[in-house]
Design a protein around this motif. Structure first.
Motif, PDB file in Angstrom:
ATOM      1  N   ARG A   1     -23.089 104.821  22.113  1.00 25.56           N
ATOM      2  CA  ARG A   1     -21.916 105.337  22.812  1.00 25.56           C
ATOM      3  C   ARG A   1     -20.827 105.657  21.788  1.00 25.56           C
ATOM      4  NH1 ARG A   1     -17.712 102.114  22.247  1.00 25.56           N
ATOM      5  NH2 ARG A   1     -17.915  99.857  22.332  1.00 25.56           N
ATOM      6  N   PRO A   2     -19.870 106.532  22.174  1.00 31.24           N
ATOM      7  CA  PRO A   2     -18.784 106.876  21.252  1.00 31.24           C
ATOM      8  C   PRO A   2     -17.887 105.671  20.941  1.00 31.24           C
ATOM      9  CG  PRO A   2     -18.861 108.417  23.102  1.00 31.24           C
ATOM     10  CD  PRO A   2     -19.787 107.296  23.425  1.00 31.24           C
ATOM     11  N   CYS A   3     -17.335 105.667  19.741  1.00 27.82           N
ATOM     12  CA  CYS A   3     -16.395 104.634  19.298  1.00 27.82           C
ATOM     13  C   CYS A   3     -15.074 104.773  20.058  1.00 27.82           C
ATOM     14  CB  CYS A   3     -16.150 104.789  17.796  1.00 27.82           C
ATOM     15  SG  CYS A   3     -14.879 103.686  17.125  1.00 27.82           S
ATOM     16  N   GLY A   4     -14.539 103.655  20.501  1.00 29.56           N
ATOM     17  CA  GLY A   4     -13.272 103.657  21.216  1.00 29.56           C
ATOM     18  C   GLY A   4     -12.064 103.816  20.316  1.00 29.56           C
ATOM     19  N   ASN A   5     -12.260 103.774  19.011  1.00 27.56           N
ATOM     20  CA  ASN A   5     -11.146 103.921  18.075  1.00 27.56           C
ATOM     21  C   ASN A   5     -11.044 105.329  17.510  1.00 27.56           C
ATOM     22  OD1 ASN A   5     -10.151 101.197  18.169  1.00 27.56           O
ATOM     23  ND2 ASN A   5     -11.991 100.606  17.080  1.00 27.56           N
ATOM     24  N   CYS A   6     -12.068 105.793  16.840  1.00 31.87           N
ATOM     25  CA  CYS A   6     -11.978 107.105  16.178  1.00 31.87           C
ATOM     26  C   CYS A   6     -12.356 108.265  17.098  1.00 31.87           C
ATOM     27  CB  CYS A   6     -12.828 107.125  14.912  1.00 31.87           C
ATOM     28  SG  CYS A   6     -14.602 107.047  15.189  1.00 31.87           S
ATOM     29  N   LEU A   7     -13.025 107.977  18.213  1.00 32.50           N
ATOM     30  CA  LEU A   7     -13.403 109.017  19.179  1.00 32.50           C
ATOM     31  C   LEU A   7     -12.836 108.650  20.552  1.00 32.50           C
ATOM     32  CD1 LEU A   7     -17.165 109.468  18.140  1.00 32.50           C
ATOM     33  CD2 LEU A   7     -15.234 110.932  17.524  1.00 32.50           C
ATOM     34  N   LYS A   8     -11.566 108.328  20.569  1.00 33.42           N
ATOM     35  CA  LYS A   8     -10.929 107.775  21.774  1.00 33.42           C
ATOM     36  C   LYS A   8     -11.122 108.632  23.027  1.00 33.42           C
ATOM     37  CE  LYS A   8      -7.375 105.476  20.940  1.00 33.42           C
ATOM     38  NZ  LYS A   8      -6.935 104.134  21.009  1.00 33.42           N
ATOM     39  N   ALA A   9     -10.899 109.934  22.941  1.00 37.52           N
ATOM     40  CA  ALA A   9     -11.041 110.804  24.114  1.00 37.52           C
ATOM     41  C   ALA A   9     -12.495 110.842  24.589  1.00 37.52           C
ATOM     42  CB  ALA A   9     -10.535 112.208  23.804  1.00 37.52           C
ATOM     43  N   LYS A  10     -13.424 110.945  23.648  1.00 42.22           N
ATOM     44  CA  LYS A  10     -14.847 110.961  24.013  1.00 42.22           C
ATOM     45  C   LYS A  10     -15.260 109.618  24.607  1.00 42.22           C
ATOM     46  CE  LYS A  10     -16.163 114.407  20.645  1.00 42.22           C
ATOM     47  NZ  LYS A  10     -17.251 114.934  19.888  1.00 42.22           N
ATOM     48  N   TYR A  11     -14.740 108.539  24.052  1.00 43.17           N
ATOM     49  CA  TYR A  11     -15.022 107.199  24.569  1.00 43.17           C
ATOM     50  C   TYR A  11     -14.557 107.077  26.020  1.00 43.17           C
ATOM     51  CZ  TYR A  11     -14.376 102.202  25.366  1.00 43.17           C
ATOM     52  OH  TYR A  11     -14.387 100.937  25.908  1.00 43.17           O
ATOM     53  N   LYS A  12     -13.333 107.519  26.300  1.00 46.39           N
ATOM     54  CA  LYS A  12     -12.798 107.427  27.660  1.00 46.39           C
ATOM     55  C   LYS A  12     -13.622 108.256  28.629  1.00 46.39           C
ATOM     56  CE  LYS A  12      -8.024 106.368  26.457  1.00 46.39           C
ATOM     57  NZ  LYS A  12      -6.632 106.836  26.468  1.00 46.39           N
ATOM     58  N   GLU A  13     -13.989 109.451  28.213  1.00 49.36           N
ATOM     59  CA  GLU A  13     -14.812 110.314  29.061  1.00 49.36           C
ATOM     60  C   GLU A  13     -16.182 109.684  29.299  1.00 49.36           C
ATOM     61  OE1 GLU A  13     -16.605 114.866  29.152  1.00 49.36           O
ATOM     62  OE2 GLU A  13     -15.287 114.285  27.511  1.00 49.36           O
ATOM     63  N   TYR A  14     -16.769 109.150  28.248  1.00 49.05           N
ATOM     64  CA  TYR A  14     -18.075 108.502  28.366  1.00 49.05           C
ATOM     65  C   TYR A  14     -17.998 107.291  29.302  1.00 49.05           C
ATOM     66  CZ  TYR A  14     -22.263 105.888  27.100  1.00 49.05           C
ATOM     67  OH  TYR A  14     -23.447 105.195  27.163  1.00 49.05           O
ATOM     68  N   MET A  15     -17.010 106.443  29.108  1.00 49.58           N
ATOM     69  CA  MET A  15     -16.898 105.219  29.904  1.00 49.58           C
ATOM     70  C   MET A  15     -16.611 105.511  31.380  1.00 49.58           C
ATOM     71  SD  MET A  15     -17.771 102.928  27.838  1.00 49.58           S
ATOM     72  CE  MET A  15     -17.372 101.357  28.579  1.00 49.58           C
ATOM     73  N   ALA A  16     -15.945 106.634  31.665  1.00 48.65           N
ATOM     74  CA  ALA A  16     -15.665 107.011  33.048  1.00 48.65           C
ATOM     75  C   ALA A  16     -16.949 107.363  33.787  1.00 48.65           C
ATOM     76  CB  ALA A  16     -14.679 108.176  33.093  1.00 48.65           C
ATOM     77  N   ASP A  17     -17.896 108.001  33.084  1.00 52.33           N
ATOM     78  CA  ASP A  17     -19.167 108.395  33.706  1.00 52.33           C
ATOM     79  C   ASP A  17     -20.188 108.710  32.611  1.00 52.33           C
ATOM     80  OD1 ASP A  17     -21.293 109.471  35.143  1.00 52.33           O
ATOM     81  OD2 ASP A  17     -19.989 110.612  36.485  1.00 52.33           O
TER      82      ASP A  17
END
Length: 95
Positions: free
Chosen positions: A69-85
């Motif tokens: 999964r994307p890193c919540g630090n350096c890929l914050k926007a991708k992480y949020k999108e991934y975690m949402a769905d």
């Protein structure tokens, strides 16, 4: 010629003449930018330990296919999108 160890979509290691675009932590199943401050900080803070779990991917699709999964630090926007769905995010890459 320098060769780089990358992981494929099945998590198998292979050699490439081209370095990967993303680095990751094989234990935590997270991928991020090669210059991610949290990864570089962990490498500095725990020399010799963090590197044992360090992996590299040619691209984001391969990292996702390998179960990362994307890193919540350096890929914050991708992480949020991934975690949402996660499934919707993976579908963007045909996974």
């Amino acid at each position: 010629m320098k060769m780089y160890k990358l992981l494929d979509k099945d998590g198998n290691q292979y050699l490439s003449e081209t370095p990967g675009e993303y680095g990751g932590n094989g234990k935590l199943k997270i991928y991020g930018k090669l210059n991610c401050w949290s990864a570089l900080s962990a490498i500095k803070k725990y020399p010799g330990s963090y590197e044992k779990h360090r992996v590299f991917f040619a691209d984001e699709k391969t990292a996702l296919a390998a179960g990362y999964r994307p890193c919540g630090n350096c890929l914050k926007a991708k992480y949020k999108e991934y975690m949402a769905d996660p499934e919707k995010y993976r579908a963007k890459f045909g996974l």
